[in-house]
Design a protein around this motif. Structure first.
Motif, PDB file in Angstrom:
ATOM      1  N   GLY A  13       0.827  -1.215   0.000  1.00 42.64           N
ATOM      2  CA  GLY A  13       0.000   0.000   0.000  1.00 42.64           C
ATOM      3  C   GLY A  13       0.854   1.255   0.000  1.00 42.64           C
ATOM      4  N   GLU A  14       0.188   2.372   0.222  1.00 37.79           N
ATOM      5  CA  GLU A  14       0.862   3.673   0.219  1.00 37.79           C
ATOM      6  C   GLU A  14       1.904   3.731   1.324  1.00 37.79           C
ATOM      7  OE1 GLU A  14      -1.817   3.358  -2.033  1.00 37.79           O
ATOM      8  OE2 GLU A  14      -0.601   5.141  -2.274  1.00 37.79           O
ATOM      9  N   GLY A  15       3.042   4.335   0.986  1.00 40.81           N
ATOM     10  CA  GLY A  15       4.039   4.686   1.994  1.00 40.81           C
ATOM     11  C   GLY A  15       4.619   3.532   2.797  1.00 40.81           C
ATOM     12  N   THR A  19       9.761   2.388  -2.513  1.00 41.35           N
ATOM     13  CA  THR A  19      10.818   3.118  -3.212  1.00 41.35           C
ATOM     14  C   THR A  19      12.119   3.081  -2.398  1.00 41.35           C
ATOM     15  OG1 THR A  19       9.050   4.548  -3.996  1.00 41.35           O
ATOM     16  CG2 THR A  19      11.282   5.306  -4.388  1.00 41.35           C
ATOM     17  N   THR A  20      11.992   3.290  -1.092  1.00 43.30           N
ATOM     18  CA  THR A  20      13.168   3.280  -0.217  1.00 43.30           C
ATOM     19  C   THR A  20      13.903   1.936  -0.316  1.00 43.30           C
ATOM     20  OG1 THR A  20      11.918   4.648   1.332  1.00 43.30           O
ATOM     21  CG2 THR A  20      13.883   3.564   2.205  1.00 43.30           C
ATOM     22  N   ASN A  21      13.141   0.862  -0.266  1.00 44.92           N
ATOM     23  CA  ASN A  21      13.769  -0.466  -0.223  1.00 44.92           C
ATOM     24  C   ASN A  21      14.219  -0.953  -1.597  1.00 44.92           C
ATOM     25  OD1 ASN A  21      13.716  -1.181   2.635  1.00 44.92           O
ATOM     26  ND2 ASN A  21      11.518  -0.826   2.384  1.00 44.92           N
ATOM     27  N   ASP A  97       8.971  -0.998  -9.158  1.00 41.50           N
ATOM     28  CA  ASP A  97       8.109  -0.461  -8.096  1.00 41.50           C
ATOM     29  C   ASP A  97       6.668  -0.663  -8.565  1.00 41.50           C
ATOM     30  OD1 ASP A  97       7.027   1.107  -6.061  1.00 41.50           O
ATOM     31  OD2 ASP A  97       8.631   2.610  -6.192  1.00 41.50           O
ATOM     32  N   ARG A  98       6.034  -1.714  -8.118  1.00 41.06           N
ATOM     33  CA  ARG A  98       4.675  -2.146  -8.485  1.00 41.06           C
ATOM     34  C   ARG A  98       4.609  -2.814  -9.862  1.00 41.06           C
ATOM     35  NH1 ARG A  98       1.006  -0.266  -4.901  1.00 41.06           N
ATOM     36  NH2 ARG A  98       1.280   1.761  -3.932  1.00 41.06           N
ATOM     37  N   PHE A  99       3.682  -3.762  -9.964  1.00 44.88           N
ATOM     38  CA  PHE A  99       3.394  -4.445 -11.244  1.00 44.88           C
ATOM     39  C   PHE A  99       1.966  -4.985 -11.137  1.00 44.88           C
ATOM     40  CE2 PHE A  99       4.353  -7.945 -14.407  1.00 44.88           C
ATOM     41  CZ  PHE A  99       4.660  -7.127 -15.461  1.00 44.88           C
TER      42      PHE A  99
HETATM   43  N1  Z5A Z   1      -1.659   1.633  -9.102  1.00 44.54           N
HETATM   44  C1  Z5A Z   1      -2.864   0.991  -9.346  1.00 44.54           C
HETATM   45  O1  Z5A Z   1      -3.908   1.435  -8.879  1.00 44.54           O
HETATM   46  N2  Z5A Z   1      -2.864  -0.114 -10.129  1.00 44.54           N
HETATM   47  C2  Z5A Z   1      -1.725  -0.616 -10.703  1.00 44.54           C
HETATM   48  O2  Z5A Z   1      -1.779  -1.617 -11.425  1.00 44.54           O
HETATM   49  C3  Z5A Z   1      -0.491   0.065 -10.429  1.00 44.54           C
HETATM   50  C4  Z5A Z   1      -0.502   1.181  -9.620  1.00 44.54           C
HETATM   51  C5  Z5A Z   1       0.782  -0.462 -11.019  1.00 44.54           C
HETATM   52  C6  Z5A Z   1       1.242   4.670  -8.037  1.00 44.54           C
HETATM   53  O3  Z5A Z   1       1.820   5.266  -6.988  1.00 44.54           O
HETATM   54  C7  Z5A Z   1      -0.239   4.604  -7.814  1.00 44.54           C
HETATM   55  O4  Z5A Z   1      -0.797   3.789  -8.821  1.00 44.54           O
HETATM   56  C8  Z5A Z   1      -0.559   3.919  -6.515  1.00 44.54           C
HETATM   57  C9  Z5A Z   1      -1.214   2.617  -6.885  1.00 44.54           C
HETATM   58  C10 Z5A Z   1      -1.674   2.839  -8.271  1.00 44.54           C
HETATM   59  N3  Z5A Z   1      -1.549   4.660  -5.903  1.00 44.54           N
HETATM   60  N4  Z5A Z   1      -1.652   5.224  -4.963  1.00 44.54           N
HETATM   61  N5  Z5A Z   1      -1.964   5.811  -4.140  1.00 44.54           N
HETATM   62  P1  Z5A Z   1       3.278   4.933  -6.484  1.00 44.54           P
HETATM   63  O5  Z5A Z   1       3.531   3.487  -6.359  1.00 44.54           O
HETATM   64  O6  Z5A Z   1       4.239   5.704  -7.264  1.00 44.54           O
HETATM   65  O7  Z5A Z   1       3.150   5.652  -5.103  1.00 44.54           O
HETATM   66  P2  Z5A Z   1       2.760   5.107  -3.723  1.00 44.54           P
HETATM   67  O8  Z5A Z   1       2.236   3.790  -3.531  1.00 44.54           O
HETATM   68  O9  Z5A Z   1       1.914   6.180  -3.259  1.00 44.54           O
HETATM   69  O10 Z5A Z   1       4.160   4.915  -3.139  1.00 44.54           O
HETATM   70  P3  Z5A Z   1       4.797   5.868  -2.180  1.00 44.54           P
HETATM   71  O11 Z5A Z   1       3.821   6.695  -1.446  1.00 44.54           O
HETATM   72  O12 Z5A Z   1       5.880   6.563  -2.950  1.00 44.54           O
HETATM   73  O13 Z5A Z   1       5.292   4.976  -1.063  1.00 44.54           O
HETATM   74  P4  Z5A Z   1       6.463   3.929  -0.979  1.00 44.54           P
HETATM   75  O14 Z5A Z   1       7.346   3.990  -2.175  1.00 44.54           O
HETATM   76  O15 Z5A Z   1       5.920   2.634  -0.597  1.00 44.54           O
HETATM   77  O16 Z5A Z   1       7.229   4.468   0.289  1.00 44.54           O
HETATM   78  P5  Z5A Z   1       8.598   5.311   0.383  1.00 44.54           P
HETATM   79  O17 Z5A Z   1       8.520   6.561  -0.434  1.00 44.54           O
HETATM   80  O18 Z5A Z   1       9.748   4.430   0.197  1.00 44.54           O
HETATM   81  O19 Z5A Z   1       8.526   5.652   1.939  1.00 44.54           O
HETATM   82  C11 Z5A Z   1       7.594   6.576   2.449  1.00 44.54           C
HETATM   83  C12 Z5A Z   1       8.183   7.253   3.700  1.00 44.54           C
HETATM   84  O20 Z5A Z   1       8.244   6.306   4.762  1.00 44.54           O
HETATM   85  C13 Z5A Z   1       9.608   7.774   3.503  1.00 44.54           C
HETATM   86  O21 Z5A Z   1       9.722   8.961   4.197  1.00 44.54           O
HETATM   87  C14 Z5A Z   1      10.479   6.683   4.143  1.00 44.54           C
HETATM   88  O22 Z5A Z   1      11.678   7.174   4.615  1.00 44.54           O
HETATM   89  C15 Z5A Z   1       9.577   6.200   5.254  1.00 44.54           C
HETATM   90  N6  Z5A Z   1       9.802   4.782   5.626  1.00 44.54           N
HETATM   91  C16 Z5A Z   1       9.941   3.725   4.789  1.00 44.54           C
HETATM   92  N7  Z5A Z   1      10.095   2.580   5.491  1.00 44.54           N
HETATM   93  C17 Z5A Z   1      10.070   2.915   6.792  1.00 44.54           C
HETATM   94  C18 Z5A Z   1      10.167   2.157   8.003  1.00 44.54           C
HETATM   95  N8  Z5A Z   1      10.337   0.834   8.015  1.00 44.54           N
HETATM   96  N9  Z5A Z   1      10.054   2.827   9.157  1.00 44.54           N
HETATM   97  C19 Z5A Z   1       9.853   4.183   9.174  1.00 44.54           C
HETATM   98  N10 Z5A Z   1       9.763   4.959   8.065  1.00 44.54           N
HETATM   99  C20 Z5A Z   1       9.862   4.321   6.882  1.00 44.54           C
END
Ligand code: Z5A
Length: 211
Positions: A13-15, A19-21, A97-99
């Motif tokens: 899910g979100e966040g 991307t970090t990992n 990042d996602r598929f």
């Molecule tokens: N989507 C869909 O509907 N159908 C599909 O088939 C596909 C996609 C392929 C794409 O967004 C959107 O498209 C998504 C699903 C849809 N929709 N939404 N909403 P995306 O994948 O580019 O964006 P996202 O899901 O919103 O990802 P994200 O918000 O960028 O989150 P993330 O990549 O999983 O997290 P992050 O950026 O690596 O980390 C977020 C923050 O948390 C950051 O500050 C980190 O330092 C922190 N973090 C990470 N891990 C930890 C831990 N373990 N502890 C504490 N803090 C942490």
């Protein structure tokens, strides 16, 4: 076409930290002299990135659930043909990042479109291409949304309700139950260092010995 590289996807899910990992794993593979290509969905090619921006921007005209699903697969088709398959064929590992598991979770479960149309589109578009390994970062929807909100304004999909993201999470967990050999769940609400140790453990177990 015989594919030689490995195809690894990050889901959740979100966040939850995809991307970090993914960046962490890319650096680890580079240190181990493994050629790696990093990409994302929707997106990954010029045209697919345009589709991404259509999908994530808020419009006056609402996007139908069916149009959303078809746009995801239109972008995926471009991505597979122009980026993923060529990279795998030349021996690179592709980290994405996602598929398609995201489609089952967001459109299938979140939007309640169900699995059967997605299965058909998957077969039509992917022609048998599936990830070798999918890392599903799992955390309660509230945890990830809180992290995503800290980043700033929410996009069209991020702006959905908590119950939508609850269905998405259950959709992902169901996918993992259906394909336990490919989809490995890692707890995303533990300290980042523990998440990353789990990821390296998985990679070693899966591939490093055979590489
Ligand atoms: N989507 C869909 O509907 N159908 C599909 O088939 C596909 C996609 C392929 C794409 O967004 C959107 O498209 C998504 C699903 C849809 N929709 N939404 N909403 P995306 O994948 O580019 O964006 P996202 O899901 O919103 O990802 P994200 O918000 O960028 O989150 P993330 O990549 O999983 O997290 P992050 O950026 O690596 O980390 C977020 C923050 O948390 C950051 O500050 C980190 O330092 C922190 N973090 C990470 N891990 C930890 C831990 N373990 N502890 C504490 N803090 C942490």
């Amino acid at each position: 076409m015989k594919l030689r590289g490995k195809f690894i996807t990050f889901e959740g899910g979100e966040g939850v930290g995809k991307t970090t990992n993914l960046t962490f794993l890319r650096d680890y593979l580079i240190q181990h002299h493994i050629p790696v290509v990093v990409s994302r969905e929707p997106g990954g090619t010029q045209l697919a990135e345009k589709i991404r921006s259509l999908l994530l921007t808020k419009h006056k005209e609402s996007i139908t659930e069916q149009a959303e699903l078809l746009l995801m697969f239109a972008a995926r088709s471009q991505h597979i043909r122009h980026v993923i398959e060529p990279a795998l064929a030349e021996g690179s590992w592709v980290l994405c990042d996602r598929f398609t598991d995201a489609t089952y979770a967001y459109q299938g479960a979140g939007r309640n479109l169900g699995a059967s149309t997605i299965q058909w589109l998957e077969h039509f578009v992917q022609q048998g291409l599936t990830p070798d390994l999918t890392i599903l970062l799992d955390a309660p929807a509230e945890t990830g949304l809180k992290r995503a909100k800290q980043r700033g304004e929410l996009d069209r999909i991020e702006d959905e309700t908590l119950s939508f993201f609850g269905r998405v999470r259950r959709g992902y967990l169901l996918q993992a139950e259906l394909e336990p050999a490919r989809i490995k769940i890692i707890k995303a609400d533990q300290p980042l260092v523990d998440v990353q140790n789990d990821i390296i453990g998985l990679i070693k177990h899966f591939f490093v010995n055979e590489h």
